[in-house]
Design a protein around this motif. Structure first.
Motif, PDB file in Angstrom:
ATOM      1  N   GLY A   1       0.925  -1.264   0.025  1.00  0.00           N
ATOM      2  CA  GLY A   1       0.151   0.147   0.037  1.00  0.00           C
ATOM      3  C   GLY A   1       0.818   1.272   0.047  1.00  0.00           C
ATOM      4  O   GLY A   1       0.285   2.515   0.428  1.00  0.00           O
TER       5      GLY A   1
ATOM      6  N   LEU B   1      -0.572   3.830  -3.324  1.00  0.00           N
ATOM      7  CA  LEU B   1      -2.016   3.963  -3.230  1.00  0.00           C
ATOM      8  C   LEU B   1      -2.713   4.987  -2.309  1.00  0.00           C
ATOM      9  O   LEU B   1      -2.271   5.302  -1.271  1.00  0.00           O
ATOM     10  CB  LEU B   1      -2.528   2.390  -2.543  1.00  0.00           C
TER      11      LEU B   1
ATOM     12  N   ALA C   1       5.868 -12.776  -4.421  1.00  0.00           N
ATOM     13  CA  ALA C   1       5.300 -11.406  -4.581  1.00  0.00           C
ATOM     14  C   ALA C   1       5.104 -10.568  -3.241  1.00  0.00           C
ATOM     15  O   ALA C   1       5.288  -9.422  -3.140  1.00  0.00           O
ATOM     16  CB  ALA C   1       4.011 -11.351  -5.012  1.00  0.00           C
TER      17      ALA C   1
ATOM     18  N   ILE D   1      12.622   2.140  -1.291  1.00  0.00           N
ATOM     19  CA  ILE D   1      11.559   2.008  -1.803  1.00  0.00           C
ATOM     20  C   ILE D   1      10.481   0.978  -1.158  1.00  0.00           C
ATOM     21  O   ILE D   1      10.838  -0.206  -0.914  1.00  0.00           O
ATOM     22  CB  ILE D   1      11.213   1.545  -3.334  1.00  0.00           C
TER      23      ILE D   1
ATOM     24  N   GLY E   1       8.015  -0.943  -0.603  1.00  0.00           N
ATOM     25  CA  GLY E   1       6.959  -1.850  -1.222  1.00  0.00           C
ATOM     26  C   GLY E   1       7.367  -3.542  -1.172  1.00  0.00           C
ATOM     27  O   GLY E   1       8.310  -3.910  -0.736  1.00  0.00           O
TER      28      GLY E   1
ATOM     29  N   ARG F   1       4.991  -4.833 -10.366  1.00  0.00           N
ATOM     30  CA  ARG F   1       3.844  -4.104 -11.207  1.00  0.00           C
ATOM     31  C   ARG F   1       4.129  -2.733 -11.564  1.00  0.00           C
ATOM     32  O   ARG F   1       3.688  -1.880 -12.723  1.00  0.00           O
ATOM     33  CB  ARG F   1       2.498  -4.300 -10.307  1.00  0.00           C
ATOM     34  N   MET F   2       4.855  -1.840 -10.817  1.00  0.00           N
ATOM     35  CA  MET F   2       4.935  -0.300 -10.945  1.00  0.00           C
ATOM     36  C   MET F   2       6.388  -0.199 -11.599  1.00  0.00           C
ATOM     37  O   MET F   2       6.771   0.875 -11.838  1.00  0.00           O
ATOM     38  CB  MET F   2       5.130   0.196  -9.356  1.00  0.00           C
TER      39      MET F   2
ATOM     40  N   LYS G   1      -3.809 -11.011 -13.627  1.00  0.00           N
ATOM     41  CA  LYS G   1      -4.356 -10.209 -12.223  1.00  0.00           C
ATOM     42  C   LYS G   1      -3.147 -10.132 -11.235  1.00  0.00           C
ATOM     43  O   LYS G   1      -3.210  -9.218 -10.523  1.00  0.00           O
ATOM     44  CB  LYS G   1      -5.645 -10.968 -11.816  1.00  0.00           C
ATOM     45  N   VAL G   2      -2.588 -11.503 -10.880  1.00  0.00           N
ATOM     46  CA  VAL G   2      -1.808 -11.333  -9.777  1.00  0.00           C
ATOM     47  C   VAL G   2      -0.417 -11.877 -10.153  1.00  0.00           C
ATOM     48  O   VAL G   2      -0.257 -12.933 -10.821  1.00  0.00           O
ATOM     49  CB  VAL G   2      -2.412 -12.738  -8.923  1.00  0.00           C
ATOM     50  N   ILE G   3       0.553 -11.053  -9.625  1.00  0.00           N
ATOM     51  CA  ILE G   3       1.793 -11.599  -9.562  1.00  0.00           C
ATOM     52  C   ILE G   3       2.239 -12.350  -8.552  1.00  0.00           C
ATOM     53  O   ILE G   3       2.046 -12.185  -7.385  1.00  0.00           O
ATOM     54  CB  ILE G   3       3.105 -10.309  -9.973  1.00  0.00           C
TER      55      ILE G   3
ATOM     56  N   GLN H   1      13.672  13.989  -0.159  1.00  0.00           N
ATOM     57  CA  GLN H   1      12.478  13.527  -0.117  1.00  0.00           C
ATOM     58  C   GLN H   1      11.899  13.385   1.432  1.00  0.00           C
ATOM     59  O   GLN H   1      12.757  13.290   2.569  1.00  0.00           O
ATOM     60  CB  GLN H   1      12.224  12.129  -0.609  1.00  0.00           C
TER      61      GLN H   1
ATOM     62  N   LEU I   1      10.781  11.868   4.014  1.00  0.00           N
ATOM     63  CA  LEU I   1      10.603  10.288   4.159  1.00  0.00           C
ATOM     64  C   LEU I   1       9.931  10.153   5.672  1.00  0.00           C
ATOM     65  O   LEU I   1       9.355   8.801   5.905  1.00  0.00           O
ATOM     66  CB  LEU I   1      12.142   9.613   4.022  1.00  0.00           C
TER      67      LEU I   1
ATOM     68  N   ASN J   1       3.096   9.634   3.322  1.00  0.00           N
ATOM     69  CA  ASN J   1       2.953   9.905   1.994  1.00  0.00           C
ATOM     70  C   ASN J   1       2.973   8.545   1.077  1.00  0.00           C
ATOM     71  O   ASN J   1       2.985   7.354   1.550  1.00  0.00           O
ATOM     72  CB  ASN J   1       4.060  10.836   1.880  1.00  0.00           C
TER      73      ASN J   1
ATOM     74  N   GLY K   1       4.749   8.276  -1.675  1.00  0.00           N
ATOM     75  CA  GLY K   1       5.888   8.468  -2.800  1.00  0.00           C
ATOM     76  C   GLY K   1       5.612   9.713  -3.868  1.00  0.00           C
ATOM     77  O   GLY K   1       4.640  10.572  -3.435  1.00  0.00           O
TER      78      GLY K   1
ATOM     79  N   GLU L   1      -1.817   5.166  -7.515  1.00  0.00           N
ATOM     80  CA  GLU L   1      -3.076   4.607  -8.008  1.00  0.00           C
ATOM     81  C   GLU L   1      -4.105   4.972  -7.028  1.00  0.00           C
ATOM     82  O   GLU L   1      -3.963   4.959  -5.639  1.00  0.00           O
ATOM     83  CB  GLU L   1      -3.079   3.260  -8.100  1.00  0.00           C
TER      84      GLU L   1
HETATM   85  C1  FAD Z   1       8.094   7.092   1.076  1.00  0.00           C
HETATM   86  C2  FAD Z   1       8.011   6.468  -0.011  1.00  0.00           C
HETATM   87  C3  FAD Z   1       9.036   6.730  -1.322  1.00  0.00           C
HETATM   88  C4  FAD Z   1       8.886   5.951  -2.404  1.00  0.00           C
HETATM   89  N1  FAD Z   1       9.819   5.847  -3.512  1.00  0.00           N
HETATM   90  C5  FAD Z   1       9.701   5.486  -4.368  1.00  0.00           C
HETATM   91  C6  FAD Z   1      10.672   5.223  -5.491  1.00  0.00           C
HETATM   92  O1  FAD Z   1      11.671   5.958  -5.284  1.00  0.00           O
HETATM   93  N2  FAD Z   1      10.464   4.753  -6.711  1.00  0.00           N
HETATM   94  C7  FAD Z   1       9.307   3.895  -6.999  1.00  0.00           C
HETATM   95  O2  FAD Z   1       9.084   3.720  -8.224  1.00  0.00           O
HETATM   96  N3  FAD Z   1       8.449   4.234  -5.859  1.00  0.00           N
HETATM   97  C8  FAD Z   1       8.286   4.684  -4.931  1.00  0.00           C
HETATM   98  N4  FAD Z   1       7.366   4.732  -3.788  1.00  0.00           N
HETATM   99  C9  FAD Z   1       6.281   4.226  -4.409  1.00  0.00           C
HETATM  100  C10 FAD Z   1       5.896   2.776  -3.989  1.00  0.00           C
HETATM  101  O3  FAD Z   1       6.649   2.531  -2.931  1.00  0.00           O
HETATM  102  C11 FAD Z   1       6.330   1.781  -5.099  1.00  0.00           C
HETATM  103  O4  FAD Z   1       5.369   2.080  -5.904  1.00  0.00           O
HETATM  104  C12 FAD Z   1       6.272   0.187  -4.661  1.00  0.00           C
HETATM  105  O5  FAD Z   1       6.779  -0.430  -5.761  1.00  0.00           O
HETATM  106  C13 FAD Z   1       4.635  -0.041  -4.465  1.00  0.00           C
HETATM  107  O6  FAD Z   1       4.803  -1.625  -3.928  1.00  0.00           O
HETATM  108  P1  FAD Z   1       3.697  -1.855  -2.857  1.00  0.00           P
HETATM  109  O7  FAD Z   1       3.676  -3.237  -2.655  1.00  0.00           O
HETATM  110  O8  FAD Z   1       3.361  -1.002  -1.818  1.00  0.00           O
HETATM  111  O9  FAD Z   1       2.274  -1.702  -3.799  1.00  0.00           O
HETATM  112  P2  FAD Z   1       0.930  -1.217  -3.797  1.00  0.00           P
HETATM  113  O10 FAD Z   1       0.855   0.228  -3.353  1.00  0.00           O
HETATM  114  O11 FAD Z   1       0.192  -2.106  -2.640  1.00  0.00           O
HETATM  115  O12 FAD Z   1       0.309  -1.330  -5.293  1.00  0.00           O
HETATM  116  C14 FAD Z   1       0.699  -0.761  -6.216  1.00  0.00           C
HETATM  117  C15 FAD Z   1       0.120  -1.499  -7.376  1.00  0.00           C
HETATM  118  O13 FAD Z   1       0.901  -2.623  -7.540  1.00  0.00           O
HETATM  119  C16 FAD Z   1      -0.370  -3.816  -7.597  1.00  0.00           C
HETATM  120  N5  FAD Z   1       0.372  -4.816  -6.914  1.00  0.00           N
HETATM  121  C17 FAD Z   1       0.792  -4.932  -5.702  1.00  0.00           C
HETATM  122  N6  FAD Z   1       0.921  -6.441  -5.528  1.00  0.00           N
HETATM  123  C18 FAD Z   1       0.636  -7.001  -6.501  1.00  0.00           C
HETATM  124  C19 FAD Z   1       0.652  -8.456  -6.781  1.00  0.00           C
HETATM  125  N7  FAD Z   1       1.202  -9.165  -6.114  1.00  0.00           N
HETATM  126  N8  FAD Z   1       0.216  -8.804  -8.180  1.00  0.00           N
HETATM  127  C20 FAD Z   1      -0.180  -8.101  -8.959  1.00  0.00           C
HETATM  128  N9  FAD Z   1      -0.334  -6.498  -8.563  1.00  0.00           N
HETATM  129  C21 FAD Z   1       0.278  -6.247  -7.568  1.00  0.00           C
HETATM  130  C22 FAD Z   1      -1.324  -3.149  -6.900  1.00  0.00           C
HETATM  131  O14 FAD Z   1      -2.633  -3.895  -7.320  1.00  0.00           O
HETATM  132  C23 FAD Z   1      -1.437  -1.745  -7.475  1.00  0.00           C
HETATM  133  O15 FAD Z   1      -1.661  -1.883  -8.708  1.00  0.00           O
HETATM  134  C24 FAD Z   1       7.584   5.231  -2.903  1.00  0.00           C
HETATM  135  C25 FAD Z   1       6.614   5.225  -1.713  1.00  0.00           C
HETATM  136  C26 FAD Z   1       6.848   6.037  -0.562  1.00  0.00           C
HETATM  137  C27 FAD Z   1       5.665   5.785   0.576  1.00  0.00           C
END
Ligand code: FAD
Length: 292
Positions: A61, A64, A97, A122, A124, A131-132, A177-179, A209, A211, A215, A217, A290
């Motif tokens: 999250g 999101l 994942a 990062i 996540g 995915r991102m 749908k799912v990774i 940033q 941090l 937030n 990101g 998103e």
């Molecule tokens: C402080 C901070 C710093 C950040 N810095 C960066 C940065 O430097 N670079 C960067 O790119 N991003 C950054 N981000 C954004 C974020 O961390 C990334 O996009 C991260 O990869 C999202 O991973 P998540 O697991 O939190 O995905 P989520 O936020 O939970 O979901 C993001 C998307 O991925 C999909 N998803 C998640 N898991 C799966 C799965 N298993 N299968 C299919 N789809 C899935 C979700 O459905 C959604 O579409 C930052 C965020 C924060 C809060």
């Protein structure tokens, strides 16, 4: 009878999602589902498909913004060990994942395996990062992912590998749908040198940033050849506030939240930024985060 009958022990109905996101905002999901096995996941995915129930996958999250009205349908969380395991074999890392990307960066560095340093800081999961195509000025995860295992809406599991697997700026051509898992190809390197690189990325982020705040990101993608943050800054929007949502003074592409902030405050601030940047520079900012 519920479409999820038999799965009551892994389903929370009307479950608040704010605790599962970095923003800590927004309403509830109709169903939050935490499968314990791949077979359970398969069955859940199939039932959603057959019953035309919307289905989303929640990682950590960190990218999101959940709406105040919450999310209709089912939200999957791959937090069970089954989906979080990772294993190193020579230069190859196979990661579930649900694994924590940041921990894997440090583990790789300790083992003298390079390639993930650009993902330092990062916050996540591996699934969310794939995915991102998470990354930034130092590189992105897509450059080291060799293949992914995915599940489609019908519950079929298959592998997608390079060159069919194509990563681009904050996106990848995965339609399933799912990774479930990613295979990451690393390179043998000196752990001391890798650690130094991790420190450099970390110091850069810490200096540029906000941090230590709530937030998600960067809010917007950088338009080709431009910096979204610089455009927002030049539009004079640093410090602009709507309700409890504020444009960061440290990095204008970050929106921070104050106590009492609602998801709708962040959305309104996003709209305001878009309108002003468009008016001043004729640039349409696209979202990196998103909206659910
Ligand atoms: C402080 C901070 C710093 C950040 N810095 C960066 C940065 O430097 N670079 C960067 O790119 N991003 C950054 N981000 C954004 C974020 O961390 C990334 O996009 C991260 O990869 C999202 O991973 P998540 O697991 O939190 O995905 P989520 O936020 O939970 O979901 C993001 C998307 O991925 C999909 N998803 C998640 N898991 C799966 C799965 N298993 N299968 C299919 N789809 C899935 C979700 O459905 C959604 O579409 C930052 C965020 C924060 C809060």
């Amino acid at each position: 009878m519920s479409i999820f009958s038999g799965f009551e022990n892994i389903i929370s109905e009307n479950c608040p999602l704010r605790d599962y996101t970095w923003y800590g905002l927004g309403g509830s999901a109709d169903y939050l589902i935490r499968p314990q096995t791949t077979e359970q996941l398969q069955e859940i995915v199939k039932r959603c498909h057959e019953n035309e129930m919307p289905l989303r996958v929640l990682g950590f999250g960190s990218n999101l913004l959940i709406s105040d009205e919450g999310v209709r349908g089912a939200v999957l969380r791959l937090e069970n060990e089954t989906f979080c395991n990772s294993a190193f074999q020579q230069n190859t890392l196979t990661a579930g994942a649900g694994a924590n990307l940041n921990k894997l960066v440090l583990e790789s560095v300790r083992k003298g395996l390079g390639g993930l340093e650009a993902c330092t800081g990062i916050p996540g999961s591996v699934g969310g990062a794939v995915r991102m195509n998470a990354g930034g000025r130092f590189g992105d995860i897509g450059s080291v992912v060799r293949s992914v295992t995915v599940m489609d809406r019908a519950g079929h599991i298959f592998e997608k590998a390079k060159p069919e697997l194509v990563f681009d700026y904050r996106t990848v051509n995965i339609t399933a749908k799912v990774i479930l898992q990613a295979v990451i190809e690393l390179t043998e390197s000196d752990p001391e040198v890798l650690l130094q690189q991790v420190k450099e990325v970390w110091i850069y982020k810490k200096n540029s940033q906000p941090l230590d705040t709530h937030n998600a990101g960067c809010i917007f993608k950088n338009p080709r050849g431009l910096s979204a943050g610089a455009l927002i800054d030049r539009a004079g929007l640093k410090g602009t506030q709507v309700g409890g949502a504020v444009v960061s003074e440290k990095h204008a592409n970050f929106i921070l939240t104050e106590k009492g902030c609602k998801s709708s405050d962040v959305r309104q601030l996003i709209d305001l930024i878009r309108t002003k940047v468009h008016k001043q520079f004729d640039v349409d900012l696209q979202l990196e985060i998103e909206l659910w």
